[in-house]
Design a protein around this motif. Structure first.
Motif, short mmCIF file in Angstrom:
data_model
loop_
_atom_site.label_atom_id
_atom_site.label_comp_id
_atom_site.label_asym_id
_atom_site.label_seq_id
_atom_site.Cartn_x
_atom_site.Cartn_y
_atom_site.Cartn_z
N GLY A 21 -26.64 31.23 -36.28
CA GLY A 21 -25.62 31.34 -36.03
C GLY A 21 -25.09 32.51 -37.24
O GLY A 21 -24.43 32.79 -37.64
N ALA A 22 -26.17 33.14 -37.87
CA ALA A 22 -25.64 34.10 -39.06
C ALA A 22 -25.61 35.43 -38.94
O ALA A 22 -25.61 35.75 -37.13
N ASP B 299 -32.22 36.06 -41.32
CA ASP B 299 -33.87 36.51 -40.64
C ASP B 299 -33.62 36.22 -39.20
O ASP B 299 -32.57 35.87 -38.62
N GLU B 300 -34.55 37.29 -38.30
CA GLU B 300 -34.43 36.70 -37.16
C GLU B 300 -32.90 37.79 -36.51
O GLU B 300 -32.35 37.88 -35.59
N CYS B 301 -33.04 38.39 -37.49
CA CYS B 301 -31.77 39.23 -36.99
C CYS B 301 -32.29 40.53 -36.24
O CYS B 301 -33.09 41.11 -36.00
N ARG C 50 -22.92 44.69 -35.95
CA ARG C 50 -23.30 44.04 -36.86
C ARG C 50 -24.13 42.85 -35.86
O ARG C 50 -24.49 42.82 -33.90
N MET C 51 -25.41 41.89 -36.78
CA MET C 51 -26.54 42.06 -35.50
C MET C 51 -26.00 40.86 -35.67
O MET C 51 -25.89 40.28 -36.99
N PRO C 52 -26.20 39.93 -34.81
CA PRO C 52 -26.62 38.01 -35.08
C PRO C 52 -28.55 37.83 -35.13
O PRO C 52 -28.97 38.78 -34.66
#
Length: 209
Positions: free
Chosen positions: A115-116, A182-184, A109-111
């Motif tokens: 906040g997604a 994006d930015e995960c 699980r990647m932030p």
């Protein structure tokens, strides 16, 4: 005296006449009686038990035919499914290069930005493939080789693409032309991102000092 004798004769005359008349023989039946036509007995209607037996036999025959037809259809369907499964499996087989790419995919699980979150899970049923899901989406993705070495997963049916580079990952929907996340960052990518912040790479557009 004569009158008495005459009276007696008158009385006896009828009896004597009857006695002299010969008796007629009784009529003999014809020697040959007409042959009676033997009437053929009418066909007896089938007994109720025989009718029931015949109906039951017909029903059994129909049931057997239906069972044979069903069995044949089932066998054909099973064979068709097996062929289709074999074709799908053959088409779905990954190349050694694609399997090597799959080994580099970060899972978990990647932030992401805003906040997604995106969760990447390896598909245990089909090695080399992944489930990529988040709020409002879920894709089944396969690795695709690239010329740049970037890790790329695609869901061709859903039109989604997951791109993984050293310091971040992003999810795009090519059909909709949208960037879904994006930015995960996985823990490994967080480390790389921190290192880049401390030692930013030299831009080719900046003059050398």
């Amino acid at each position: 005296m004569k009158s008495l004798i005459a009276s007696a004769l008158l009385l006896l005359a009828p009896a004597l006449a009857m006695a002299q008349t010969p008796a007629q023989p009784a009529a003999k039946p014809d020697a040959k009686a007409p042959a009676k036509t033997a009437a053929k007995p009418a066909a007896k209607p089938a007994a109720p038990s025989d009718a029931k037996s015949g109906k039951a036999a017909a029903q059994k025959a129909d049931t057997a035919k239906a069972a044979d037809a069903t069995s044949s259809r089932t066998q054909l369907k099973s064979a068709a499914n097996q062929v289709a499964t074999g074709i799908i499996a053959a088409e779905a087989a990954l190349t050694p290069e694609e399997l090597a790419i799959a080994e580099r995919v970060h899972v978990g699980r990647m932030p992401c930005e805003l906040g997604a979150f995106v969760t990447v899970t390896a598909d245990s049923a089909t090695p080399g493939r992944f489930h990529v899901e988040g709020k409002g989406f879920k894709y089944h993705m396969s690795p695709v080789a690239t010329s740049t070495g970037t890790v790329r997963l695609e869901d061709q049916k859903g039109g989604a693409v997951w791109l993984q580079i050293a310091n971040k990952s992003m999810l795009m929907n090519q059909k909709l032309g949208q960037r879904l996340a994006d930015e995960c960052m996985s823990p490994q990518q967080v480390v790389v991102a921190e290192a880049i912040k401390k030692n930013p790479p030299v831009s080719v557009l900046e003059p050398l000092k």
